[in-house]
Design an enzyme around this catalytic site. Structure first.
Site, short mmCIF file in Angstrom:
data_model
loop_
_atom_site.label_atom_id
_atom_site.label_comp_id
_atom_site.label_asym_id
_atom_site.label_seq_id
_atom_site.Cartn_x
_atom_site.Cartn_y
_atom_site.Cartn_z
N GLU A 166 -16.23 -2.07 -1.16
CA GLU A 166 -16.46 -0.62 -1.01
C GLU A 166 -15.55 0.18 -1.93
OE1 GLU A 166 -15.85 1.28 2.87
OE2 GLU A 166 -16.69 -0.54 3.75
N ASP A 171 -0.93 -13.15 1.39
CA ASP A 171 0.09 -14.17 1.58
C ASP A 171 -0.46 -15.29 2.48
OD1 ASP A 171 2.98 -14.86 1.30
OD2 ASP A 171 2.99 -14.64 3.47
C1 NOJ Z 1 4.68 -17.05 0.56
C2 NOJ Z 1 5.63 -16.06 -0.02
O1 NOJ Z 1 5.40 -15.99 -1.41
C3 NOJ Z 1 7.01 -16.54 0.33
O2 NOJ Z 1 8.02 -15.84 -0.35
C4 NOJ Z 1 7.17 -16.42 1.82
O3 NOJ Z 1 8.42 -16.97 2.20
C5 NOJ Z 1 6.06 -17.18 2.56
N1 NOJ Z 1 4.75 -16.98 1.98
C6 NOJ Z 1 5.99 -16.75 4.00
O4 NOJ Z 1 5.45 -15.47 4.10
#
Ligand code: NOJ
Length: 528
Positions: free
Chosen positions: A261, A204
């Protein structure tokens, strides 16, 4: 040894994104869960899916619906427990499906024990896990950075008289990736899940981990309106210092050695709309891949479609993850018309993605041609719904999967966590599975056709269209893909002995090797 023994598992694969809260509810409490996913493994296998990317399932106060993690090595009870998770991995693997988890390393929840400790004061051993700064001389935030969700990226902490930084909600404090302890903590977290059999991670906010060492203010492009739409606020600045710092790459290189790995797939949410920017984020020795988001922003226009595909494909190639939708954007059929035309266009776009270098991923329900669910204003739950004038928030794309004609569309016997209007029966999986010419059948056939064709890994793309007209046309090895983006029928002439192997509507090859393609139609052929 054959090529398939040596190539990584994700090359040539087709992914499916599961927004776990809304996928399948096994215990009728209104929330999707792991047992629910398990019950749908046969459905996913039948569809032809190779891997599932499952959105965060860790314990969380759910300020951002799981993207605010309070404990990285456990499961939120809403979704089950570690045994349920292990059982899912085992069952998926038995069905030939890989599991990709979602790692949220940019920030934690403010309820994570690290932050609860850090908040106690500057002397606390966890203080430096996060980013704390003294106020500017006028008492305001230390610099002009703004959060993706609107407002300043800094929140004042009364206890210590310092600000902490957050690229998203104040409940999502950013971790300090310049602290080596964070690197060590995450090495352990990754190994915890990889040891449990996870086949990869989607990272993310992959471009956001490192911040400018000097915390310089970003250049302002247009005057910042703190009351404005969240995107307007964000786009008021050139994000020179807060995101996309070159040092991010050191982290990914370190993780890459861990992932390699395990033969696991390391890819990221690489939210940058410039092909060259994506190429910089994916130099080859870091993440194996990254999502390309421009197709989620385009209008249905041939030059936009081409622009969003050709250049990036040439620059980044096999490292791209192609997606027309996600849990963060309006569903693609909604953006492209909110009707059957929008559904056909989305299918056509997925046909284009499916044979390019890179990994296509569909978002749950895309195989049913779903448009956004209808969430009454008073039931909206997305924290950004109020200040997202451009899209009205992300609830519409997050409504529960419509499985059948039952109440709550067969998702749950209880009112789901996110309340939306009942969908038409024709939108449900039950109504579409096995029905010729349903959206589900078109997607299933696409995935199965793709599997049945020769492996295209390593083969280059040749664009055969004129670059101007409504037809988008490429060949890659023996496979050709043609899409008509216009609202009129268009005709193309194939070379001798070509054979149509997939089509999204009635299309025949005439004796003179011509094919008349209806509006938003697409087909795939094998050439001699
Ligand atoms: C991207 C995620 O896909 C989204 O849903 C989230 O609100 C933000 N990153 C923050 O983590």
């Amino acid at each position: 040894m054959t090529l398939s023994d040596t190539k990584p598992w994700w090359q040539g694969s087709f992914g499916y994104q599961i927004y776990i809260r809304s996928f399948a509810d096994s215990n009728n409490d209104g929330y999707g869960d792991f047992q629910g996913i398990r019950s749908k493994i046969p459905y996913l296998k039948d569809l032809g899916i190779d891997f599932l990317w499952i959105t965060p399932f860790y314990p969380s106060p759910m300020a951002d619906w799981g993207y605010d993690v309070a404990e990285y090595c456990d499961i939120d009870p809403t979704f089950g427990n570690l045994d349920d998770f292990d059982a899912l991995v085992e069952q998926a693997h038995e069905s030939g499906i890989k599991i990709v988890a979602d790692l949220v390393p940019n920030h934690t929840s403010d309820q994570h024990k690290w932050f609860k400790e850090a908040r106690k004061g500057p002397e606390n051993e966890f203080r430096d896990y996060y980013i704390w700064k003294d106020p500017a001389p006028d008492g305001g935030p230390p610099n002009n950075w703004v959060a993706y969700f609107g407002g300043p990226a800094w929140t004042f902490d009364e206890t210590s008289g310092q600000y902490y930084m957050h690229l998203f909600l104040p409940e999502q404090p950013d971790l300090n990736w310049r602290n080596p302890k964070i690197l060590e903590e995450f090495d352990q977290i990754l190994r915890f899940w990889l040891e449990r059999g996870v086949d990869g991670f989607r990272i993310d906010v992959a471009g956001g981990l490192m911040k400018d060492e000097q915390f310089r203010s970003n250049p302002e492009i247009t005057p910042w309106d703190p009351e404005g739409d969240r995107w307007e606020q964000f786009e008021s600045f050139e994000h020179r210092y807060d995101i996309f710092q070159k040092e991010n790459h050191e982290i990914f290189r370190r993780w890459r050695s861990i992932f390699d790995e395990y033969g696991a797939y390391l890819h990221g949410e690489t939210y940058i709309l410039e092909p060259s920017g994506l190429a910089e984020l994916l130099p080859g020795d870091g993440m194996h891949g990254g999502f390309w988001f421009e197709p989620m922003h385009i209008e249905w226009d041939p030059s936009e479609i081409r622009r969003s595909i050709v250049e990036v494909s040439e620059l980044v190639g096999e490292r791209i993850l192609w997606a027309a939708g996600s849990h963060d954007m309006p569903r693609s059929p909604t953006r492209f018309g909110n009707n059957d035309l929008g559904r056909s266009r989305t299918l056509a776009l997925n046909v284009v993605f499916s044979f390019l270098p890179g990994v296509p991923v569909i978002y749950q329900g895309e195989e049913l041609g779903l448009i956004d669910g209808d969430v009454p204003e008073e039931h909206k739950l997305d924290p950004v719904a109020l200040n997202d004038k451009q899209f009205g928030g992300r609830d519409g794309c997050r409504t529960p999967m419509p499985w059948s004609s039952g109440s709550n569309n067969g998702f749950s016997e209880t009112q789901p966590w996110l309340i939306s209007k009942q969908r038409d029966v024709s939108e449900t999986a039950e109504a579409q599975i096995g029905k010729p010419e349903s959206w589900h059948s078109f997607y299933k056939e696409l995935l199965h056709t793709r599997r049945s064709l020769p492996d295209l890994t390593g083969l280059a793309v040749t664009w055969l269209d004129s670059g101007q007209g409504p037809v988008i046309w490429y060949e890659r090895g023996p496979v050709g893909v043609v899409v008509n983006t216009s609202s009129e029928t268009e005709t193309v002439k194939l070379s001798l002995n070509s054979e149509i192997v997939y089509k999204t509507s009635q299309m025949e090859l005439s004796e003179s090797q011509e094919v008349a393609i209806p509006a938003a139609g697409a087909f795939v052929y094998l050439r001699d």
